[in-house]
Design an enzyme around this catalytic site. Structure first.
Site, PDB file in Angstrom:
ATOM      1  N   LYS A   1       3.994 -21.357 -12.777  1.00 56.41           N
ATOM      2  CA  LYS A   1       3.939 -22.657 -13.442  1.00 56.41           C
ATOM      3  C   LYS A   1       4.791 -23.659 -12.665  1.00 56.41           C
ATOM      4  CE  LYS A   1       4.686 -24.612 -18.071  1.00 56.41           C
ATOM      5  NZ  LYS A   1       5.076 -24.318 -19.460  1.00 56.41           N
TER       6      LYS A   1
ATOM      7  N   SER B   1       1.337 -25.026 -22.803  1.00 61.79           N
ATOM      8  CA  SER B   1       1.390 -25.904 -21.659  1.00 61.79           C
ATOM      9  C   SER B   1       1.104 -25.221 -20.332  1.00 61.79           C
ATOM     10  CB  SER B   1       2.770 -26.564 -21.581  1.00 61.79           C
ATOM     11  OG  SER B   1       3.784 -25.592 -21.437  1.00 61.79           O
TER      12      SER B   1
ATOM     13  N   SER C   1       3.471 -21.779 -25.108  1.00 64.45           N
ATOM     14  CA  SER C   1       2.909 -22.177 -23.816  1.00 64.45           C
ATOM     15  C   SER C   1       2.404 -21.065 -22.916  1.00 64.45           C
ATOM     16  CB  SER C   1       3.917 -23.008 -23.043  1.00 64.45           C
ATOM     17  OG  SER C   1       3.892 -24.312 -23.544  1.00 64.45           O
TER      18      SER C   1
HETATM   19  N1  GLN Z   1       2.682 -26.851 -27.785  1.00 63.26           N
HETATM   20  C1  GLN Z   1       4.097 -26.709 -27.844  1.00 63.26           C
HETATM   21  C2  GLN Z   1       4.776 -28.029 -27.579  1.00 63.26           C
HETATM   22  O1  GLN Z   1       4.129 -28.925 -27.193  1.00 63.26           O
HETATM   23  C3  GLN Z   1       4.570 -25.623 -26.948  1.00 63.26           C
HETATM   24  C4  GLN Z   1       5.048 -26.041 -25.626  1.00 63.26           C
HETATM   25  C5  GLN Z   1       5.699 -24.949 -24.845  1.00 63.26           C
HETATM   26  O2  GLN Z   1       5.747 -23.800 -25.267  1.00 63.26           O
HETATM   27  N2  GLN Z   1       6.279 -25.334 -23.724  1.00 63.26           N
HETATM   28  O3  GLN Z   1       5.929 -28.150 -27.787  1.00 63.26           O
END
Ligand code: GLN
Length: 483
Positions: A78, A153, A177
Site C-alpha cells: 500500500k 482503503s 481497510s
Molecule cells: N473506511 C474506514 C475509514 O474511512 C476505514 C479506513 C481504514 O481502515 N484505513 O475510516
C-alpha cells in the site's frame, strides 16, 4: 508458472530451481503492464529495483545458500507505507514526489528475508475511505467488474492480489481497510490486532487504531508472511512486547471443539439476503467440520460507527497537521507563509481528509470535547467490554465482512455517511484492537462475498486457524477473475 500460485507453491518452485526469482519478477511485472491500465491498482511500479533484488537472490541461491521461504517472491505494498528509495505518496498530492529514505519495519523484515518489492498500491488518501475513490490518483477498479469499486482503503492491494499481479501484499487497516478490499475483490486479508505488527513507516491516520496487515490468495500464505513480519519493534513504542506464535503450526490444529460465536447484532433482519445465505452456509461448513456454533450478543455494537467516526477524525485531525507542502508534493506559492500552507493543503489533500480535519477539530474543541470525544471514548470501552464478555464463551466470532457486494463507482461519493456505513461490520473490531480476518465465502451477482473471522487481541493464530479450516473445506478462495 501460474500467476495465482500460492506463496508456498512459489517457494517450492524457486527452491527446486523450476523458476528463478528474476523470471517470476518479470512475470508479475509483465502482468502489471498488461492488466493494470484497466485496474489502476498501482501508483508506482518499482521494476528496476525489483529486478536488482531478484537477481541478487538468484545469485545467492546459485551458491547453494539456504534461503528464507519468502526469498525471491515478489510482493506489493500500500502506498501509505514507506519503502526506501521508492516513492510513497499515501495517494495524496501533498506527498506526490516523496521518496522515503527508510523502509517501514515490516518492509525491512520482508526485504531481509529476500522478498522482492515490485509495486506501490493505490489507496484512499492516507487510508480515508472504504472504496478507494478518495485517492487523488483515481479509484482502483475491481478486477471482477471494473465498473465497481475495489474497496478501501487498501483497494489497490486487494485488486492487485485478486488479479494475480502479486502473490501477496502489505496493507493497512484502521477500520476495515484490509478487510473491505479483501471481501470486495475475493481474496484473504488479515487485519492484525493493535500492536502485533510494527507501524513504524506506516503513514498514520488514527494512531490508536492503525494496523499493518496482509493480503494473500490463501490464509496459509498470510500465516507465512505474518511469521516474517510480526513481533515487537523498538522503533514503534506501541508495538506489543509479546511472543509471536508459530502461525503455520497453528493452522494444523484440530477443529474439534472450536467455539464459534455468532453475534446476533451482525445478522439483523436488514442484512442483504445473499450475504446472509453465504455466511450462514459457511457457518454450516464449520459445524460439519466439528466446530461448535454459539449465539452471542454485543449490545453496544450499534454505537460502533458513531464512535469510530468521532474518534478517528479526532486523532486524524492532529495526524494530518504534519503535511505543510513545504518539502514535498504540491506546493502553492503565495506571498506569505500562512497562505502558502493553506493553499498547499487545499490543493494537496482531498475533500475527505479535509472533512475529517474539520470534524475532529470541532469534536475536540472547548465546550464540545465532553459531548463528543469523551463520550465516544466511553462508548469504545463498552464495545471492548462486549467483545471481552463474548470471548469468555467463544474462540472466534463470525460475521459478514461487508454489508453488500462491491458497489458501483460513484454510488456513494456524494454521501459521506453512506460511505461510513460500509464499515458497519469492520469498525468495531478495530475499536477493540482485535484480530480480524476476511476470507471469500461466496458470490452474488458474480461478485465475491467475504466473511469476517474475529479473534481476541494478539490471537491472530486463532483467526488464521479458523480461516484455514474453512479454506480446507471450501473452494471460493480458488476462484479468480478473468483479467
Ligand atoms: N473506511 C474506514 C475509514 O474511512 C476505514 C479506513 C481504514 O481502515 N484505513 O475510516
Amino acid at each position: 508458472m501460474d500467476a495465482f500460485a500460492s506463496v508456498t507453491e512459489l517457494s517450492i518452485a524457486l527452491a527446486d530451481k523450476k523458476i528463478s526469482s528474476r523470471e517470476l519478477t518479470d512475470l508479475y511485472l509483465d502482468r502489471i503492464t498488461k492488466i493494470d491500465p484497466s485496474l489502476n491498482s498501482h501508483l508506482t511500479v518499482a521494476a528496476d529495483s525489483a529486478r536488482v533484488a531478484a537477481d541478487a537472490i538468484d545469485a545467492r541461491r546459485a551458491t547453494g545458500e539456504k534461503l528464507h521461504a519468502l526469498a525471491g517472491i515478489p510482493f506489493g505494498v500500500k502506498d501509505a507505507i514507506t519503502t526506501a528509495g521508492v516513492r510513497a505518496t499515501g495517494a495524496a498530492k501533498i506527498l506526490d514526489n516523496y521518496i522515503p529514505t527508510h523502509d517501514a519495519t515490516v518492509i525491512a523484515r520482508l526485504r531481509a528475508a529476500g522478498g522482492v518489492m515490485i509495486g506501490k498500491h493505490n489507496c484512499d488518501t492516507f487510508g480515508h475511505g472504504a472504496s478507494n475513490e478518495n485517492s487523488m490518483y483515481g479509484p482502483a477498479n475491481n478486477p471482477w467488474d471494473v465498473s465497481r469499486v475495489a474497496g478501501g482503503s487498501s483497494g489497490g492491494s486487494g485488486a492487485a492480489v485478486a488479479a494475480g499481479l502479486q502473490p501477496y501484499a502489505i496493507g493497512e487497516d484502521t477500520g476495515g481497510s484490509v478487510r473491505a478490499p479483501a471481501a470486495f475483490c475475493g481474496v484473504s486479508g488479515l487485519k492484525v490486532s493493535y500492536g502485533r505488527n510494527s507501524r513504524f513507516g506506516a503513514m498514520p491516520m488514527a494512531s490508536s487504531l492503525d494496523t499493518v496487515g496482509v493480503f494473500g490468495q490463501t490464509v496459509a500464505d498470510i500465516a507465512l508472511v505474518m511469521q516474517t513480519i510480526a513481533g515487537h519493534d523498538p522503533l514503534d513504542p506501541t508495538s506489543a512486547v509479546a511472543p509471536v506464535p508459530n502461525y503455520t503450526h497453528a493452522l494444523e490444529k484440530t477443529v474439534q471443539g472450536l467455539r464459534i460465536g455468532v453475534p446476533a447484532e451482525f445478522f439483523s433482519d436488514d442484512l442483504d439476503p445473499a450475504i446472509r445465505a453465504s455466511v450462514e452456509s459457511a457457518l454450516e461448513v464449520f459445524q460439519n467440520a466439528g466446530a461448535q456454533l454459539i449465539p452471542v450478543t454485543l449490545p453496544h455494537i450499534q454505537y460502533a460507527i458513531a464512535t469510530y467516526y468521532i474518534l478517528v477524525p479526532c486523532e486524524d485531525s492532529s495526524n494530518m497537521a504534519r503535511y505543510d507542502g513545504i518539502r514535498y508534493g504540491v506546493r502553492a506559492s503565495r506571498p506569505d507563509l500562512f497562505e502558502t500552507y493553506a493553499a498547499s493543503r487545499t490543493e494537496g489533500l482531498p475533500n475527505e481528509v479535509k472533512r475529517r480535519i474539520m470534524i475532529g477539530t470541532f469534536a475536540l474543541s472547548h465546550g464540545y470535547y465532553e459531548a463528543y470525544y469523551l463520550r465516544a471514548q466511553k462508548a469504545r470501552t463498552l464495545i471492548c467490554q462486549d467483545f471481552a464478555n463474548a470471548f469468555e464463551k467463544v474462540d472466534v466470532m463470525i460475521s459478514p465482512t461487508m454489508p453488500e457486494i462491491a458497489f458501483k463507482k460513484g454510488e456513494k461519493t456524494t454521501d459521506p455517511l453512506k460511505m461510513y456505513l460500509a464499515d458497519v461490520f469492520t469498525g468495531s473490531a478495530s475499536l477493540a484492537g482485535l484480530s480480524a480476518l476476511s476470507v471469500p465465502c461466496g458470490f452474488s451477482q458474480n461478485m465475491p462475498i467475504g466473511m469476517q473471522i474475529i479473534a481476541p487481541r494478539l490471537a491472530e493464530d486463532i483467526a488464521l486457524h479458523a480461516g484455514h479450516i474453512y479454506q480446507k473445506n471450501s473452494d471460493w478462495h480458488t476462484r479468480h477473475p478473468a483479467v
